[in-house]
Every structure is written in structure tokens, then in C-alpha cells.
Design a protein around this motif. Sequence first.
Motif, PDB file in Angstrom:
ATOM      1  N   CYS A 665     -32.757  40.479   1.618  1.00  0.00           N
ATOM      2  CA  CYS A 665     -32.936  39.852   0.302  1.00  0.00           C
ATOM      3  C   CYS A 665     -32.209  38.517   0.295  1.00  0.00           C
ATOM      4  N   ASP A 666     -32.960  37.418   0.305  1.00  0.00           N
ATOM      5  CA  ASP A 666     -32.360  36.092   0.368  1.00  0.00           C
ATOM      6  C   ASP A 666     -32.099  35.493  -1.020  1.00  0.00           C
ATOM      7  N   ASN A 667     -32.821  35.954  -2.032  1.00  0.00           N
ATOM      8  CA  ASN A 667     -32.781  35.304  -3.344  1.00  0.00           C
ATOM      9  C   ASN A 667     -31.839  36.057  -4.286  1.00  0.00           C
ATOM     10  N   ALA A 668     -31.018  35.300  -5.013  1.00  0.00           N
ATOM     11  CA  ALA A 668     -30.026  35.973  -5.852  1.00  0.00           C
ATOM     12  C   ALA A 668     -29.562  35.064  -6.975  1.00  0.00           C
ATOM     13  N   GLN A 669     -28.898  35.711  -7.952  1.00  0.00           N
ATOM     14  CA  GLN A 669     -28.183  34.996  -8.995  1.00  0.00           C
ATOM     15  C   GLN A 669     -27.007  35.861  -9.403  1.00  0.00           C
ATOM     16  N   GLY A 670     -25.988  35.259  -9.978  1.00  0.00           N
ATOM     17  CA  GLY A 670     -24.813  36.014 -10.384  1.00  0.00           C
ATOM     18  C   GLY A 670     -23.602  35.131 -10.438  1.00  0.00           C
ATOM     19  N   TYR A 671     -22.487  35.712 -10.907  1.00  0.00           N
ATOM     20  CA  TYR A 671     -21.262  34.936 -11.057  1.00  0.00           C
ATOM     21  C   TYR A 671     -20.735  34.418  -9.721  1.00  0.00           C
ATOM     22  N   GLY A 672     -21.078  35.110  -8.603  1.00  0.00           N
ATOM     23  CA  GLY A 672     -20.649  34.636  -7.279  1.00  0.00           C
ATOM     24  C   GLY A 672     -21.371  33.369  -6.883  1.00  0.00           C
ATOM     25  N   ILE A 673     -22.421  33.014  -7.628  1.00  0.00           N
ATOM     26  CA  ILE A 673     -23.164  31.777  -7.372  1.00  0.00           C
ATOM     27  C   ILE A 673     -22.859  30.761  -8.475  1.00  0.00           C
ATOM     28  N   ALA A 674     -23.099  31.155  -9.707  1.00  0.00           N
ATOM     29  CA  ALA A 674     -22.784  30.289 -10.847  1.00  0.00           C
ATOM     30  C   ALA A 674     -22.858  31.119 -12.118  1.00  0.00           C
ATOM     31  N   ARG A 675     -21.962  30.823 -13.033  1.00  0.00           N
ATOM     32  CA  ARG A 675     -22.040  31.425 -14.364  1.00  0.00           C
ATOM     33  C   ARG A 675     -23.082  30.658 -15.197  1.00  0.00           C
ATOM     34  N   PRO A 676     -23.627  31.276 -16.230  1.00  0.00           N
ATOM     35  CA  PRO A 676     -24.524  30.533 -17.128  1.00  0.00           C
ATOM     36  C   PRO A 676     -23.802  29.323 -17.710  1.00  0.00           C
ATOM     37  N   MET A 677     -24.505  28.202 -17.816  1.00  0.00           N
ATOM     38  CA  MET A 677     -23.870  26.955 -18.244  1.00  0.00           C
ATOM     39  C   MET A 677     -24.768  26.226 -19.231  1.00  0.00           C
ATOM     40  N   PRO A 678     -24.177  25.335 -20.048  1.00  0.00           N
ATOM     41  CA  PRO A 678     -25.000  24.531 -20.959  1.00  0.00           C
ATOM     42  C   PRO A 678     -25.971  23.658 -20.194  1.00  0.00           C
ATOM     43  N   ALA A 679     -27.042  23.243 -20.830  1.00  0.00           N
ATOM     44  CA  ALA A 679     -28.098  22.471 -20.169  1.00  0.00           C
ATOM     45  C   ALA A 679     -27.568  21.182 -19.552  1.00  0.00           C
ATOM     46  N   GLU A 680     -26.608  20.550 -20.231  1.00  0.00           N
ATOM     47  CA  GLU A 680     -26.144  19.249 -19.752  1.00  0.00           C
ATOM     48  C   GLU A 680     -25.300  19.357 -18.471  1.00  0.00           C
ATOM     49  N   GLN A 681     -24.891  20.586 -18.093  1.00  0.00           N
ATOM     50  CA  GLN A 681     -24.073  20.737 -16.890  1.00  0.00           C
ATOM     51  C   GLN A 681     -24.894  21.115 -15.656  1.00  0.00           C
TER      52      GLN A 681
END
Length: 709
Positions: A665-681
Motif C-alpha cells: 500500500c503506497d498511498n496514505a494520509q494521517g498525522y505522520g504525513i500532515a495534520r489537516p490545515m487551513p487552505a492558505e497553508q
Amino acid sequence: MAKDNQKILAIDDMPTNLALLGLALQDDYQIQIATSGARGLELAQDDPPDLILLDIMMPDMDGYETCRRLKLDPRLRDIPVVFITAMNDAEAETHGFALGAADYLTKPLNIEIARLRIRNLLERERLRRELQRREAALRLAASVFAHTHDSVVITDAENRIIDVNNAFSRMTGYSKDEVLGKNPSVLKSGRQSAEFYESMWCSLLGSGYWNGELWNRRKSGEVYAALTSISVVRDEHGRVHHYIGLSADITPLKNHELDLERIAHFDPLTGIPNRVLLADRLSQALAHTRRASNTMAVCYLDLDGFKPINDQFGHDVGDQLLIEISQRIKDCLRAGDTVARIGGDEFVLLLLDFNAAHECQAVLQRMLDRVAEPAAIGGHYVSVSASLGYTLFPADPADAETLLRHADQAMYTAKQGGKNRYHLFDREQDRLCSVRGSNLARIGSALRNGELALYFQPKVNMRSGRILGAEALIRWHHPERGLLLPAAFLPDIEGSDLAIAVGNWVLRQALVHAAQWQAAGLNIPLSVNIAPRHLLDADFVATLQAGFAQYPQLAANCLELEILETAALEDIGRVTGVMRECQKLGVSFALDDFGTGYSSLTYLKALPAETLKIDQSFIRDILADPEDLAIVAGIINLSAAFNRRVVAEGVESAAHGLLLLELGCDNAQGYGIARPMPAEQLSAWIAAWTPHQEWRLGPGRQTQPLRVG
């Protein structure tokens, strides 16, 4: 006619001749003088007198010619004319009477005799006019009696009919000869009680008059309504002489009133009470229950599965089914109970005079069983069930409106509990519903006031470092509580219309950001979570089309919709149809939280989703829990077998990512990659993003998913 209102016109070219008579008459009558026949005619025509004293011997126009002209005028010809003359011969008197004179007075006048004769003439004239007036009144009365459209009945003192008019015969069907001598009670229909007629006669004999509505019967047997007035006519001694009854046929009006009553208070399709009559019945039922000191049930019933029947077989079959169900419910009720249709396939029942709750439950179960029986309608066999909520008064001591609301809430609980069942209202549940209502109102206010915002969490390929896109996640900038995550408020709007409104707002905002980033040279596919109620809303696809129409420059594959696997399975046929319509627009789909539902191969094959997202609850413990590891490996293998892309949620560390890479499984999301952020960031994060070193140096040789266990 009083004397002081009577006027005498004296016409004489020498008025001194009448001076003595005028002096004798002026105290009792109005005296008017004319000195010529022509002037006398003018005065008479202007204001006709009651009697004319006319001299015969006058120049220009003598008394005879004046009299002749008076008698030619229709307004003046009946006025008594008394000739006053010195001529005392029979021929002159005969000529005067031939012209229409009423009397002769000869000169010299005997004042007393003249006054008496004038008085008698005036009295006779008064009587003549009175008789004339009465004759005219009688003619008018006879004409009215004969030609009026109202029925007229005249009875004697013993209430025997002595006369009727033509309108009576037209109205009742009886001829005059058929009813003469009979009592008007021959028309009685039996609809009104003996007490009603006793009250009528009491009023009639007490006040001499009665009016009201009578329900009578025609000769044909047809019952009709008559607006009737009866008057007592008494003789000079105060004894009843006869009765006069006037009646108008108001049957069409009463029928119209009944139609309006029916329209206002009864459901036009089923014929049972509607919401208006229900309110009145409920008020009466509450008062009765308080007096009887027992229990009543207020029930809210909603049919299960009625809409598909309407959609499949048409509204005619649906209407006939509603009529059949209404009758079945009525058959289960007892005397004094009420069933009302308040709209669509919703009914309210009022069940009275229970001594214990189990008595009510027996009636409700019998009703549910009866409703669920199949029905043959229009050549089709159809069946529905019912979800029924109820509350018991006075154990639930609420007012009428609140009792209905409580029963409605209990009905929804019954429906959520599996349908085809009844549920008793629960106060704690009501409290929670009240809290939810307040929360809904506050969230609606937040939507209107711009307090909601989108945060974005990137999705990446851990092996190559490529940015796959970002998931749009809603946040609430609460004025008092700060930044709130979806779990703090989205559950409150689930299943409500507000969920659709919020979902549409998220879609609009996601398209706005996608357009802005694309204009800045940054193509970032966005993922949006769609609630089940929103996805199945009738306007969902049209709303999506309208959103894309506002941004024609957007790439077709810029949007992915994430739906819960468990929600998709509730109505897989409809969900699949909506998904295919959206895919025609270039929108892709992901099954969110995959693995927490059935994860059936049949369902996976049926749902046209391009991506599976492994729920973070499995990813979190794969480093320590062999069972979670096996589940994740199985999902990865399953996605490969069905040619689906797989994305792992909840990657919190480099170790999580490394193990997922080993599993394929190559595709992922999570806090180890990035936390949710505002659009401008997001742009700055993308520019700075590099994957973990061990991911790039990791199992690069691995080309097939590992098999675990």
C-alpha cells in the motif's frame, strides 16, 4: 286621519261670501282660498286638498266647468266637491251632481248644518281612503301569498291548516286539498326531537313568534331543510285566532354547508377526520379522560414501504392502498376512538378508556398485524407495515400539541428500531431530542454566519513522494468553544435537512478552493465526505452539475466523493445509480472507512468506487496487533484483485508507513504525513513536503502485496 291635517280648498270669486263659514271651520281644518276656478285648479294640482268648496257663479270659468276639469284629473277626481250657491232649483242641483258633486250648500248658509255636513263628508272621505288602502293592502297580500317563492301556511287556533299557497305545494309536493284540515306535523321528518318542538311551542306561545330551521319531509319522502318563521295572530280579546308560517327551502345551502364541513374536517381521500377535526377530537378526549380518571393513548402511525409502491405502481394504486389501510385501522378501533389522516401516509389515533398499558398494547399489536396483511389493489398484491409511536395520558401530563410531538418522536424510534413495531414515548429520549434541536439551530446559525471552514489533509504516495490530493475536512470556529472537529457537531445534523445544507456548502467551498489553486498553477484533486442523506437527495446530481457549471475551467477529475461503506449498503441500488450519474461528470468515488462494514465481495463488485480507504482504526494498531495487520493485508489484496486503488488512513509514524509499503500500500494520509490545515497553508506545505527517508529507502523491491498469515 286627524282633523288638523285635513285641508279644505274654498274657490269663490267673492271670498267674503265664505267668511262666516271659514271662521267656523278654521279652528278644525286648514283653509285655503282661491278667487277663480283657474287658480283653484292650480292650487289643487300643487297640493290636493281633502275637500273643495266651490261657488257656481264665477266669471271666466264657472263652478260647473271647474268641477268638470277637477274630475278629469286622476289625482283630483275622488276629492269631494261641495257646491255653494244661491240658486235653489232642482235643475242646477241635478247638473251639479251629474258632474260628480258630493253635496250642495245653499246661501244663506246655516253655519252649524254646513259644518256638520262638511265633517261628515270628510269623515266619509277618510273612511273611503282607508278602505281603499286596505283593499290595496289585501290585493298586495293576496299577490304576495300567490306569487311568493316562500311557502305560506295558515292554520286556525287548533293548528289545523286552513290555507296554503302555491309555493307550499311546490316545496312539499302536497296540494292544497291534501292538507286542508290537517296538522302541519304531517311534514315532520323525525330528525328533530320532541324536546325541540316543545321548546318551539314554548317560545311561540310566550312571545308570539318563533323562527329557526326545520327538517321536514316532502310527499315523496325526501327530507328537506326549511328556514321557518311562525307568527301568532290574536283577536281583539287576546285569544289565538290563527297561525301564519313562512318557510324557505334551504336544502341546497345546508348541503353546501355539509360539503364545506366535510372539506374542512375530513380527509377527501379516505373520508376519515383530518388535522383540523383531530385537534377538536383531541381536546374533547383529554377532557373526557380527566373526568373519567382513566388512560388514553395518543398514537402516531407512519407506513413503512409506502413510497416504493407509489413509485412502482402509480398514485392511483397508492391512493387505493391508503383507503384500504384507513379502513383496516378503523376496523381495529373501538367506539369512541378516533383515527385521523394528517398527510401522506401518516395517521394519528386517539384510543380512550384504558385501565392498564397492556390493554393499549393489545390494540396496537392487532392494528400492526392488520395493516401488514397483503392487499390486492388494481391487479397487484402489495403490502406495507407500520411504525407506531404512542404516549399515554395522564402519565405523560402534556398538552395536546406536545402529546402529538411525543407520539411522533416515539414513532421515529420505532422506525429506527426495525419498523413494523410500536414504541412508547421516553422522556429521556425527549430530552436528548430537545438538546439535538438546540444544537441543530446553533449549527444552522453557524452556517449562516460564516463560522464554518474547510481544512485540508494531504494524501500522498509514500514511495514516490507524489501529492495525490487532499481531503476537505469541515471545522467550526465556535465563538466560545474554539475550533471544533466534525465529531463535535456533525452527529447532531445526521439525517436532517441541515446535513444537506452543510454538505452543499462543503461542495461549493471545495470547488472554490480547487478553482483558486488551479488558477495559481496548482492542480490538487480534492476529496469530500458525503453524508448518506445528502447523496440520496433528489437534487444532489443537479446541485453538483450547477457547481461545475460555475467553474468550467476546472479539470473533470478534480473532485472525489467519499461515502461510507455501511451507508452505501442501506440502498445499494439507488446509491449505485447516483454514483454512475456523478461519474458521467468526471467525479470519482472512494469507499470511506472500508473494513468496518460488511466488506462483501458482492457489494464491492456492485459499487463503482475507484478507491478503498482503509479505516484508521485498523492502521493504528498494525504494528502490535496481528489481527489488524491481517485485516489490512486482506483489504490491500482485495483492492488489487478488484483493480481498486487503496489509501490507508491514520498513518501516524514512519513505522506505520514502512509496514504499509511492505504490504503493498503506497498511498496514505494521517498525522505522520500532515495534520489537516487551513487552505492558505496547503501550498507552502506541498512545496516543503518530502517523504520519510526510510520510506524512500524501504522495500523498493516489493512489487506484489505481501500475504499475511
